[in-house]
Design a protein around this motif. Structure first.
Motif, short mmCIF file in Angstrom:
data_model
loop_
_atom_site.label_atom_id
_atom_site.label_comp_id
_atom_site.label_asym_id
_atom_site.label_seq_id
_atom_site.Cartn_x
_atom_site.Cartn_y
_atom_site.Cartn_z
N ASP A 180 0.82 -1.21 0.00
CA ASP A 180 0.00 0.00 0.00
C ASP A 180 0.86 1.26 0.00
OD1 ASP A 180 -2.75 -1.33 0.61
OD2 ASP A 180 -1.44 -2.12 2.17
N ARG A 184 2.12 1.83 -7.10
CA ARG A 184 1.68 0.63 -7.83
C ARG A 184 2.68 0.22 -8.90
NH1 ARG A 184 -2.75 -1.66 -5.22
NH2 ARG A 184 -3.36 -2.65 -7.18
N ARG A 265 -0.56 -7.62 -3.50
CA ARG A 265 -1.77 -6.79 -3.58
C ARG A 265 -2.95 -7.61 -4.08
NH1 ARG A 265 2.23 -3.09 -6.46
NH2 ARG A 265 2.95 -1.61 -4.85
#
Length: 391
Positions: A180, A184, A265
């Motif tokens: 997080d 990304r 993720r």
């Protein structure tokens, strides 16, 4: 007009709260040629200036001709696919260890400019994240890095008491949130504890494949008594202990991990770890800190990496911090996990033999490293058999 300005300000704050992840705030992303970042922290007499004065500037490690890329230091992006990503925590208590660890990585890296550090700093550390950022910049002027402010309230209500108070530090749990915290575009990262020393090319560890659907890679220790990491209450519960029924779990140390953040993720592994921490708060199923939840989720499904990449336990046990020697075989990474830290033992004149291997990487100014200059060029190959020499 005043009402309009107030509305605009509130709207801006609300917008920022939507785009910034709830776990952290990134405050620095790439090196600049000037030490002063324009925020006034480098003025003489400031807290940052005082902090900088404690560390010497590291050598300017540069890429060799064999490296595919030579970066423009002012334009490097953390999304560049040629980068090696390393995540570490950064706090005032372990700062000296972190600086030595970074120094060791750069010294032995074949392409040091291709290494990008992601530092996670505690929100309420005695040294502010901005001061820590400037300190890293002054110590490693050419380093590519970013500092993130970790919000401690993310995890504080999930932490249970441990056998050692230091293990309850919220920053120990920042590794749970790397998926997080990091952008990304960062699909893979090496996580390193602050009490390690890398004496081999970090690119070798980076290039290790995570086969199948494995999310993390780490050295496994299958000879260890796995049952001791959980309470009798855990093992006597047929439902809880069944978590390991379909796999052969082995102990692994979470201080050195290669992590596939894409798979992390996709599998929502942060939540799976949090679920075990929530259960621990209700009924005690382990006594250590951040390690057992990782074992519960991943043990038995870890990419086994050569033991040379985590010669751990050099800090001794979690109570006495006694001296230990290296395990047999080659060494690429030394890890002072356990109670004893090399910088503390050196300061107290109670150093263990291996602490003198750590010392030449220490950039803390008042240390006299001349006595141990012969250790400064130690590499993985020369550490083979070193344990028998020191014991």
């Amino acid at each position: 007009m005043l009402l309009f300005r107030l509305y605009a300000a509130v709207s801006f704050v609300f917008t920022i709260s939507l785009v910034i992840p709830p776990f952290c705030i990134g405050i620095r992303s790439f090196p600049t040629l000037a030490i002063d970042g324009g925020d006034g922290l480098s003025e003489p007499g400031s807290a940052a200036a005082a902090a900088w004065s404690r560390f010497s500037e590291a050598p300017d490690y540069r890429n060799g001709a064999e490296c595919a890329t030579s970066f423009n230091r002012e334009m490097v992006s953390s999304c560049d696919p040629s980068l090696v990503h390393i995540a570490m925590t950064l706090d005032s208590e372990y700062l000296r260890g972190s600086v030595a660890a970074v120094h060791s990585v750069l010294k032995h890296a074949s392409c040091p400019e291709n290494v990008f550090f992601h530092f996670i700093a505690a929100e309420f550390d005695p040294a502010s994240p901005r001061v820590l950022t400037q300190l890293v910049r002054s110590t490693f002027p050419s380093l590519n890095f970013k500092v993130y402010i970790f919000r401690e309230d993310t995890v504080i209500n999930l932490i249970s008491t441990s056998i050692r108070v230091a293990l309850e530090n919220p920053l120990n749990y920042a590794r749970n949130y790397l998926g997080d915290i990091l952008g990304r575009c960062v699909e893979r990262v090496i996580y390193l504890d602050s009490d390690v020393l890398v004496v081999d090319d970090i690119h070798k560890l980076w290039n290790i494949s995570l086969t199948g659907s494995r999310v993390i890679g780490a050295p496994e220790y299958c000879h260890a008594n796995f049952t001791k990491y959980f309470t009798d209450g855990f093992w006597s519960d047929p439902v809880l202990s069944r978590v390991f029924a379909s796999r052969k779990p082995c102990y692994f140390n979470t201080g050195v991990m290669v992590m596939d953040l894409e798979r992390w993720r996709e599998g929502n592994f942060r939540k799976k770890i949090e679920n075990w921490m929530e259960l621990q708060r209700k009924r005690r199923i382990y006594d250590l800190g951040s390690l057992p939840p990782f074992l519960l989720v991943f043990a038995g499904n870890v990419e086994a990496i050569d033991h040379r990449w985590n010669q751990h336990g050099l800090g001794g046990d979690n109570v006495r911090g006694s001296c230990r020697s290296l395990h047999p075989g080659p060494v690429s990474l030394l890890h002072w996990s356990g109670k004893g830290k090399p910088w503390v033992r050196l300061e107290s004149k109670k150093a263990c033999p291996l602490d003198h291997v750590w010392e030449p990487y220490d950039l803390y100014k008042h240390r006299n490293v001349a006595k141990y200059q012969s250790f400064s060029s130690i590499s993985a190959s020369t550490l083979i058999g070193f344990s028998s020499y020191l014991s």
